[in-house]
Design a protein around this motif. Sequence first.
Motif, short mmCIF file in Angstrom:
data_model
loop_
_atom_site.label_atom_id
_atom_site.label_comp_id
_atom_site.label_asym_id
_atom_site.label_seq_id
_atom_site.Cartn_x
_atom_site.Cartn_y
_atom_site.Cartn_z
N ARG A 71 0.87 -1.11 0.07
CA ARG A 71 -0.07 -0.02 0.10
C ARG A 71 0.78 1.12 -0.11
NH1 ARG A 71 -0.93 4.20 3.52
NH2 ARG A 71 -1.25 2.85 5.32
N ALA A 72 0.70 2.06 -0.92
CA ALA A 72 1.31 3.40 -1.08
C ALA A 72 0.83 4.32 0.26
CB ALA A 72 1.23 3.99 -2.44
N ALA A 73 1.74 5.11 0.60
CA ALA A 73 1.48 6.28 1.43
C ALA A 73 0.58 7.18 0.80
CB ALA A 73 2.91 6.63 2.14
N THR A 74 -0.08 7.84 1.64
CA THR A 74 -0.82 9.24 1.44
C THR A 74 0.03 10.32 1.63
OG1 THR A 74 -1.68 9.16 3.62
CG2 THR A 74 -2.98 8.10 1.84
N PRO A 75 -0.37 11.62 1.12
CA PRO A 75 0.93 12.76 1.27
C PRO A 75 0.69 13.33 3.13
CG PRO A 75 -0.83 13.10 -0.57
CD PRO A 75 -1.22 11.95 0.01
N GLY A 76 -0.09 13.06 3.66
CA GLY A 76 0.03 13.55 4.95
C GLY A 76 0.64 14.81 5.35
N ALA A 77 1.63 14.65 5.97
CA ALA A 77 2.57 15.89 6.32
C ALA A 77 3.64 16.26 5.39
CB ALA A 77 2.98 16.02 7.80
N ASP A 78 3.78 15.64 4.18
CA ASP A 78 4.92 15.71 2.92
C ASP A 78 4.89 17.39 3.03
OD1 ASP A 78 5.77 16.38 0.23
OD2 ASP A 78 6.24 14.36 0.69
N PRO A 79 6.07 18.04 2.95
CA PRO A 79 6.05 19.41 2.72
C PRO A 79 5.72 19.97 1.48
CG PRO A 79 8.18 18.45 3.41
CD PRO A 79 7.64 17.51 3.10
N ARG A 80 5.75 19.12 0.37
CA ARG A 80 4.94 19.62 -0.80
C ARG A 80 3.30 19.82 -0.59
NH1 ARG A 80 7.60 14.90 -4.35
NH2 ARG A 80 7.06 13.81 -2.31
N PHE A 81 2.70 18.79 0.05
CA PHE A 81 1.61 18.96 0.30
C PHE A 81 1.19 20.05 1.32
CE2 PHE A 81 -2.29 17.58 2.79
CZ PHE A 81 -3.38 17.54 1.86
N ALA A 82 2.10 20.28 2.35
CA ALA A 82 2.06 21.30 3.37
C ALA A 82 1.97 22.84 2.75
CB ALA A 82 2.85 21.04 4.39
N ALA A 83 2.63 22.72 1.63
CA ALA A 83 2.71 24.23 0.77
C ALA A 83 1.57 24.52 0.10
CB ALA A 83 4.03 23.95 -0.07
N LEU A 84 0.62 23.26 -0.13
CA LEU A 84 -0.40 23.82 -0.82
C LEU A 84 -1.48 24.91 -0.29
CD1 LEU A 84 -1.89 20.40 -2.32
CD2 LEU A 84 -1.64 22.75 -3.64
N PRO A 85 -1.74 24.86 1.16
CA PRO A 85 -2.26 26.15 1.38
C PRO A 85 -1.96 27.30 1.17
CG PRO A 85 -2.19 24.20 3.32
CD PRO A 85 -1.36 23.96 2.12
N ARG A 86 -0.59 27.29 1.32
CA ARG A 86 0.02 28.86 1.06
C ARG A 86 -0.06 29.10 -0.42
NH1 ARG A 86 4.86 29.34 -1.25
NH2 ARG A 86 5.41 27.29 -0.48
N GLU A 87 -0.07 28.04 -1.39
CA GLU A 87 -0.13 28.46 -2.63
C GLU A 87 -1.49 28.99 -3.03
OE1 GLU A 87 1.29 24.82 -4.06
OE2 GLU A 87 3.32 25.10 -3.62
N LEU A 88 -2.54 28.12 -2.41
CA LEU A 88 -3.84 28.16 -2.66
C LEU A 88 -4.37 29.81 -2.08
CD1 LEU A 88 -5.27 24.83 -2.17
CD2 LEU A 88 -5.08 26.04 -4.35
N LEU A 89 -3.83 30.02 -0.86
CA LEU A 89 -3.94 31.25 -0.31
C LEU A 89 -3.69 32.39 -1.25
CD1 LEU A 89 -3.03 30.57 3.38
CD2 LEU A 89 -5.21 31.67 2.49
N ALA A 90 -2.42 32.39 -1.67
CA ALA A 90 -1.82 33.23 -2.49
C ALA A 90 -2.91 33.66 -3.96
CB ALA A 90 -0.14 33.23 -3.10
N GLU A 91 -3.07 32.46 -4.49
CA GLU A 91 -3.81 32.68 -5.52
C GLU A 91 -5.35 33.37 -5.34
OE1 GLU A 91 -4.23 28.87 -7.69
OE2 GLU A 91 -2.06 28.62 -7.65
N ALA A 92 -5.87 32.78 -4.24
CA ALA A 92 -7.28 33.42 -3.65
C ALA A 92 -7.13 35.01 -3.49
CB ALA A 92 -7.67 32.68 -2.51
N ALA A 93 -5.96 35.39 -2.79
CA ALA A 93 -5.80 36.64 -2.50
C ALA A 93 -5.20 37.49 -3.91
CB ALA A 93 -4.75 36.82 -1.53
N GLY A 94 -5.17 36.95 -4.86
CA GLY A 94 -4.54 37.58 -6.04
C GLY A 94 -3.10 37.75 -5.89
N GLU A 95 -2.46 37.17 -5.47
CA GLU A 95 -1.09 37.45 -5.45
C GLU A 95 -0.15 36.09 -5.68
OE1 GLU A 95 -0.27 37.80 -1.00
OE2 GLU A 95 -1.79 39.63 -0.82
N ARG A 96 1.01 36.47 -5.83
CA ARG A 96 2.08 35.50 -6.43
C ARG A 96 2.67 34.80 -5.06
NH1 ARG A 96 5.15 37.56 -11.28
NH2 ARG A 96 5.81 35.52 -11.61
N GLY A 97 2.76 33.55 -4.93
CA GLY A 97 3.46 33.06 -3.70
C GLY A 97 4.02 31.76 -4.00
#
Length: 306
Positions: A280-306
């Motif tokens: 069974r393959a692992a899920t993303p969990g707390a992988d740093p790439r996954f943990a970066a998603l909220p910041r990336e989505l926030l920046a897009e939602a705020a109309g900023e680059r991040g």
Amino acid sequence: MTSFDALLLLSFGGPEGPDDVVPFLENVTRGRNIPRERLEEVGEHYYLFGGVSPINALCRELISAIEADFAAHGVGLPVYWGNRNWAPYLADTVRQMKADGITRAAAFVTSAYSGYSTNDQYLEDIARARDEVPDAPEIVKLPVYSDRPGFLDPFADAARDALGRLPEGARLVFTAHSVPLSQPNRELYVAELEEAARAVAHQAAPGKPWDLVYQSRSGPPSQPWLEPQIDDHLEKLHGEGVRAVAAVPIGFVSDHMEVKYDLDVEAADRAAELGIAFARAATPGADPRFAALPRELLAEAAGERG
């Protein structure tokens, strides 16, 4: 992130001790007239793990990883956490946010897909919680993210790892939570799952066959749900001569109970009965790439680059 003054991690919730199990399941099934005997039967899955679902601990790990990512990129937003079905309950978190002076928060949900139970129901949860709190902060749910590299790339690495633990010729089998065929937006849910599985398969094992199947079905047998279920599919693959399977839980973001029991126990046991090597393959969990998603989505939602 000038448009928001907080991030809210919104999740499903889970019991954190044996006494929590049946009350938690009652919360999950409220209004569906599920007999208590059935709840106690499902509760046995949790008792195998001491009556504790991994999901709350996994949320804590993810929050720590998100906070570390925020700190590394100069994002000063506080991170709050609320659940649908167990403490910390979402309405209580909204009360705390209001008391702290939060006026507009972005919600990152531990579900990557569109669909009713994976997206729309969380919107209902947010609206219900805000209704309970006079002058509640505005809460904007961030978009679904099943097509984002921060979600897909950890799965691709995990799928390669699972294949590497198996004999040559292992079959990639992607799994996701089944839903009733009557559920609103079911078609969009399936389409996004297929696209995510295709993207991960292309990275992990280009050109090799793969399947998308379902797990964790509940409800009466008379109600049609998405199929095939993974146990049935393992039997089919065995009949076709497949002797090794790498299961990739593409429908989940962390190794919570429906991964730990339904795959690591039930599906693994069925594979063993059939003589199929199973990883069974692992899920993303707390992988740093996954943990970066909220910041990336926030920046897009705020109309900023991040």
